[in-house]
Design an enzyme around this catalytic site. Structure first.
Site, PDB file in Angstrom:
ATOM      1  N   ASN A 191       0.865  -1.190   0.000  1.00 46.72           N
ATOM      2  CA  ASN A 191       0.000   0.000   0.000  1.00 46.72           C
ATOM      3  C   ASN A 191       0.898   1.236   0.000  1.00 46.72           C
ATOM      4  O   ASN A 191       1.505   1.560   1.024  1.00 46.72           O
ATOM      5  CB  ASN A 191      -0.885  -0.042   1.263  1.00 46.72           C
ATOM      6  CG  ASN A 191      -1.730   1.201   1.426  1.00 46.72           C
ATOM      7  OD1 ASN A 191      -1.834   2.022   0.509  1.00 46.72           O
ATOM      8  ND2 ASN A 191      -2.337   1.337   2.598  1.00 46.72           N
ATOM      9  N   TRP A 192       0.968   1.891  -1.135  1.00 44.65           N
ATOM     10  CA  TRP A 192       1.863   3.063  -1.240  1.00 44.65           C
ATOM     11  C   TRP A 192       1.287   4.290  -0.546  1.00 44.65           C
ATOM     12  O   TRP A 192       1.972   5.299  -0.397  1.00 44.65           O
ATOM     13  CB  TRP A 192       2.099   3.427  -2.706  1.00 44.65           C
ATOM     14  CG  TRP A 192       2.888   2.441  -3.504  1.00 44.65           C
ATOM     15  CD1 TRP A 192       3.270   1.180  -3.127  1.00 44.65           C
ATOM     16  CD2 TRP A 192       3.390   2.625  -4.837  1.00 44.65           C
ATOM     17  NE1 TRP A 192       3.973   0.578  -4.143  1.00 44.65           N
ATOM     18  CE2 TRP A 192       4.058   1.447  -5.210  1.00 44.65           C
ATOM     19  CE3 TRP A 192       3.320   3.667  -5.755  1.00 44.65           C
ATOM     20  CZ2 TRP A 192       4.666   1.274  -6.442  1.00 44.65           C
ATOM     21  CZ3 TRP A 192       3.918   3.514  -7.004  1.00 44.65           C
ATOM     22  CH2 TRP A 192       4.583   2.325  -7.331  1.00 44.65           C
ATOM     23  N   LYS A 193       0.008   4.233  -0.187  1.00 40.12           N
ATOM     24  CA  LYS A 193      -0.698   5.390   0.403  1.00 40.12           C
ATOM     25  C   LYS A 193      -0.515   6.630  -0.486  1.00 40.12           C
ATOM     26  O   LYS A 193      -0.440   6.503  -1.705  1.00 40.12           O
ATOM     27  CB  LYS A 193      -0.217   5.635   1.834  1.00 40.12           C
ATOM     28  CG  LYS A 193      -0.259   4.366   2.676  1.00 40.12           C
ATOM     29  CD  LYS A 193      -0.110   4.619   4.145  1.00 40.12           C
ATOM     30  CE  LYS A 193      -0.005   3.300   4.868  1.00 40.12           C
ATOM     31  NZ  LYS A 193      -0.044   3.431   6.303  1.00 40.12           N
ATOM     32  N   HIS A 240      -9.474   0.739   5.150  1.00 41.44           N
ATOM     33  CA  HIS A 240      -8.201   0.957   5.829  1.00 41.44           C
ATOM     34  C   HIS A 240      -8.445   1.874   7.029  1.00 41.44           C
ATOM     35  O   HIS A 240      -9.290   2.776   6.960  1.00 41.44           O
ATOM     36  CB  HIS A 240      -7.187   1.578   4.861  1.00 41.44           C
ATOM     37  CG  HIS A 240      -5.799   1.597   5.409  1.00 41.44           C
ATOM     38  ND1 HIS A 240      -5.404   2.528   6.348  1.00 41.44           N
ATOM     39  CD2 HIS A 240      -4.727   0.790   5.192  1.00 41.44           C
ATOM     40  CE1 HIS A 240      -4.134   2.290   6.672  1.00 41.44           C
ATOM     41  NE2 HIS A 240      -3.700   1.238   5.979  1.00 41.44           N
ATOM     42  N   GLU A 295      -6.934   4.319   8.131  1.00 40.16           N
ATOM     43  CA  GLU A 295      -6.778   5.757   7.851  1.00 40.16           C
ATOM     44  C   GLU A 295      -8.054   6.315   7.212  1.00 40.16           C
ATOM     45  O   GLU A 295      -8.437   7.451   7.471  1.00 40.16           O
ATOM     46  CB  GLU A 295      -5.542   5.985   6.957  1.00 40.16           C
ATOM     47  CG  GLU A 295      -4.263   5.761   7.755  1.00 40.16           C
ATOM     48  CD  GLU A 295      -3.081   5.264   6.940  1.00 40.16           C
ATOM     49  OE1 GLU A 295      -3.101   5.352   5.710  1.00 40.16           O
ATOM     50  OE2 GLU A 295      -2.123   4.773   7.577  1.00 40.16           O
ATOM     51  N   GLU A 297      -5.241  -5.462  10.647  1.00 39.68           N
ATOM     52  CA  GLU A 297      -4.228  -4.435  10.869  1.00 39.68           C
ATOM     53  C   GLU A 297      -4.490  -3.735  12.203  1.00 39.68           C
ATOM     54  O   GLU A 297      -5.325  -2.808  12.263  1.00 39.68           O
ATOM     55  CB  GLU A 297      -4.291  -3.389   9.750  1.00 39.68           C
ATOM     56  CG  GLU A 297      -4.061  -3.968   8.374  1.00 39.68           C
ATOM     57  CD  GLU A 297      -3.533  -2.902   7.434  1.00 39.68           C
ATOM     58  OE1 GLU A 297      -2.392  -3.040   6.979  1.00 39.68           O
ATOM     59  OE2 GLU A 297      -4.252  -1.912   7.188  1.00 39.68           O
ATOM     60  N   GLY A 329       2.428   1.965  10.869  1.00 34.62           N
ATOM     61  CA  GLY A 329       3.341   3.097  10.722  1.00 34.62           C
ATOM     62  C   GLY A 329       4.031   3.505  12.013  1.00 34.62           C
ATOM     63  O   GLY A 329       4.628   4.577  12.092  1.00 34.62           O
ATOM     64  N   SER A 365       3.518  -2.373  10.452  1.00 34.90           N
ATOM     65  CA  SER A 365       4.977  -2.375  10.615  1.00 34.90           C
ATOM     66  C   SER A 365       5.614  -3.721  10.282  1.00 34.90           C
ATOM     67  O   SER A 365       6.583  -4.141  10.921  1.00 34.90           O
ATOM     68  CB  SER A 365       5.359  -1.925  12.029  1.00 34.90           C
ATOM     69  OG  SER A 365       4.893  -0.609  12.254  1.00 34.90           O
ATOM     70  N   GLY A 408       2.862  -1.244   4.330  1.00 33.07           N
ATOM     71  CA  GLY A 408       2.859   0.189   4.042  1.00 33.07           C
ATOM     72  C   GLY A 408       4.273   0.678   3.758  1.00 33.07           C
ATOM     73  O   GLY A 408       4.792   0.557   2.650  1.00 33.07           O
ATOM     74  N   GLY A 409       4.933   1.205   4.783  1.00 33.65           N
ATOM     75  CA  GLY A 409       6.252   1.823   4.623  1.00 33.65           C
ATOM     76  C   GLY A 409       7.258   0.968   3.866  1.00 33.65           C
ATOM     77  O   GLY A 409       7.978   1.468   2.988  1.00 33.65           O
TER      78      GLY A 409
END
Ligand code: PEP
Length: 252
Positions: free
Chosen positions: A9-11, A97, A99, A169, A175, A215, A236-237
């Site tokens: 997920n590049w967000k 998600h 977010e 998640e 993150g 993470s 993610g990251g």
């Protein structure tokens, strides 16, 4: 047999040139990778979906969107419909998600509408669920996840559910560099599979891929993915650099 999946997920990261570079690096890393029961999914910002599906088709990865509208078509400025995603050959779409639940106040009912529209357009939802820290600390995490899944997914029939991927998640791990332990992940994944089994039967429950997100990185992926009910990760990251992402894929 359910698939092992690593989804990135590049967000809201990468300008056009950076996105193009990352796609090129991913294509180079993935094109010769022997994937048997594994699937790699890249979820870039919507503006890069078209170029991503073009690269993905030739290089061993599928492409997912990060969201879609809960409306079918019409006067919804700024929104992107499931049918539009379908017209770009997008195969997956992240839904719910944390977010989006937090910043855009998405409700369980809206998420159910999105899931339905995606399935109508033959796109597989990657349905996210998970508790915030306070809910875990007050031992409400199982109830929270049960509510998220039953309120948004349990009107689906068996055939529809088979097209859904679930991502657990824990919000406190997203993150933050703080990962759930492999025991915590396995416990929740087994709980989720149990819920699916109660509602749809064990055979169906065993076909659903349940991903861990929060993470997850090259160092902890092997341990997490070795758990019986952890079928891969939503990343993610660590999905923003081809070499980190590749190392996670190679952790199965
Ligand atoms: C995510 O946002 O889905 C996620 C898992 O992020 P990170 O890997 O950065 O915690």
């Amino acid at each position: 047999m359910r698939k092992n999946i690593v989804a990135g997920n590049w967000k809201m990261n990468k300008n056009f040139e950076e996105a193009d570079d990352l796609l090129f690096d991913l294509a180079e890393s993935l094109k010769d990778l022997e994937l048997e029961n594994e699937e790699v999914i890249i979820c870039p910002p919507a503006i890069y979906l078209e170029m991503s599906t073009d690269v993905g088709l030739e290089n061993n990865f599928s492409v997912g969107a990060q969201n879609c509208s809960n409306h079918e078509v019409g006067a919804y400025t700024g929104e992107i419909s499931a049918a539009m995603l379908k017209s770009l050959d997008v195969q997956y779409c992240i839904i719910g998600h944390s977010e989006r639940r937090k910043y855009f106040k998405e409700t369980h009912d809206e998420l159910a509408e999105k899931v339905n529209l995606l399935l109508d357009n033959s796109i597989n939802p990657i349905f996210c669920c998970g508790e915030v820290l306070e809910e875990r600390e007050s031992e409400k995490h199982f109830d929270i996840v049960k509510g998220q899944i039953s309120d948004s997914l349990f009107k689906l029939n068996k055939e529809e559910l088979l097209n859904v991927v679930i991502a657990y998640e824990p919000v406190w791990a997203i993150g933050t560099g703080k990962t759930a332990t492999s025991d915590q992940a396995q416990e929740m994944h087994a709980f989720i599979r149990g819920l699916l089994s109660e509602k749809y039967g064990e055979d169906i429950a065993n076909e659903i891929s349940i991903l861990y997100g929060g993470s997850c990185n090259a160092k902890n992926a092997k341990e997490l993915f070795s758990q019986k009910d952890v079928d891969g990760g939503l990343i993610g990251g660590a999905a923003l650099k081809a070499e980190d992402f590749l190392a996670i894929i190679q952790s199965f």
